[in-house]
Scaffold this motif. Structure first.
Motif, PDB file in Angstrom:
ATOM      1  N   TYR A  92       0.837  -1.280   0.013  1.00 59.18           N
ATOM      2  CA  TYR A  92       0.026   0.124  -0.153  1.00 59.18           C
ATOM      3  C   TYR A  92       0.811   1.368   0.023  1.00 59.18           C
ATOM      4  CZ  TYR A  92      -4.153  -2.766   1.119  1.00 59.18           C
ATOM      5  OH  TYR A  92      -5.189  -3.783   0.912  1.00 59.18           O
ATOM      6  N   ASP A  93       0.538   2.371  -0.541  1.00 59.59           N
ATOM      7  CA  ASP A  93       0.668   3.637  -0.642  1.00 59.59           C
ATOM      8  C   ASP A  93      -0.201   4.218   0.280  1.00 59.59           C
ATOM      9  OD1 ASP A  93       3.137   3.529  -2.262  1.00 59.59           O
ATOM     10  OD2 ASP A  93       1.385   3.684  -3.880  1.00 59.59           O
ATOM     11  N   ARG A  94       0.258   5.149   1.568  1.00 55.63           N
ATOM     12  CA  ARG A  94      -0.788   5.665   2.328  1.00 55.63           C
ATOM     13  C   ARG A  94      -0.289   6.819   2.737  1.00 55.63           C
ATOM     14  NH1 ARG A  94      -0.556   2.971   8.016  1.00 55.63           N
ATOM     15  NH2 ARG A  94       1.639   2.746   8.059  1.00 55.63           N
ATOM     16  N   PHE A  95      -1.241   7.745   3.392  1.00 55.63           N
ATOM     17  CA  PHE A  95      -0.812   9.049   4.260  1.00 55.63           C
ATOM     18  C   PHE A  95      -1.939   9.304   5.214  1.00 55.63           C
ATOM     19  CE2 PHE A  95      -2.398  10.746   0.294  1.00 55.63           C
ATOM     20  CZ  PHE A  95      -3.383  11.612   0.779  1.00 55.63           C
ATOM     21  N   TYR A  96      -1.406  10.173   6.300  1.00 57.86           N
ATOM     22  CA  TYR A  96      -2.562  10.686   7.051  1.00 57.86           C
ATOM     23  C   TYR A  96      -2.785  12.084   7.053  1.00 57.86           C
ATOM     24  CZ  TYR A  96      -1.035   6.531   9.706  1.00 57.86           C
ATOM     25  OH  TYR A  96      -0.718   5.320  10.480  1.00 57.86           O
ATOM     26  N   VAL A  97      -4.099  12.285   7.127  1.00 59.87           N
ATOM     27  CA  VAL A  97      -4.671  13.697   7.550  1.00 59.87           C
ATOM     28  C   VAL A  97      -5.207  13.851   8.851  1.00 59.87           C
ATOM     29  CG1 VAL A  97      -4.982  13.960   4.859  1.00 59.87           C
ATOM     30  CG2 VAL A  97      -6.672  13.222   6.359  1.00 59.87           C
ATOM     31  N   TYR A  98      -5.505  15.277   9.189  1.00 57.62           N
ATOM     32  CA  TYR A  98      -6.136  15.094  10.623  1.00 57.62           C
ATOM     33  C   TYR A  98      -7.182  16.154  10.292  1.00 57.62           C
ATOM     34  CZ  TYR A  98      -1.921  12.760  12.598  1.00 57.62           C
ATOM     35  OH  TYR A  98      -1.052  11.889  12.747  1.00 57.62           O
TER      36      TYR A  98
END
Length: 113
Positions: A92-98
């Protein structure tokens, strides 16, 4: 997930206008509790209200898979949303946002083959 009491309108801007969730009707019996319900595709997300919580300190979060993470990233950057890289995981490619209250949301896409 929760937002501070009385902040539903501001939270809806983030979740509906920026992230693209659709608000769905919350049962009448639960409306006095505050909060709101959302969905994307056939996935529900319930946002409650709660004070006295430092959401920035927790690791709990939902993860949503998208068909094109690059398009999502570009849209979020255009909207001024802070994107934080996530530790790589296989497949997976992934990132976080808040959200504006510190709730973490993971956005991910299977590696393109």
């Amino acid at each position: 997930m929760t937002v501070p009491v009385g902040q539903e309108a501001k939270a809806k801007i983030f979740y509906c206008d920026i992230l693209g969730f659709a608000e769905i009707e919350k049962p009448d019996s639960l409306k006095p509790n505050g909060g709101f319900w959302l969905e994307t595709g056939n996935l529900p997300l319930h946002i409650g209200v709660e004070d006295g919580v430092d959401r920035w300190l927790t690791k709990r979060h939902p993860a949503f898979e998208t068909a094109d993470l690059d398009i999502v990233r570009a849209h979020l950057l255009e909207q001024g949303v802070d994107i934080r890289n996530a530790t790589p995981i296989p497949g997976y490619d992934r990132f976080y946002v808040y959200d504006p209250y510190g709730n973490r949301i993971e956005l991910m896409q299977p590696h393109k083959v």
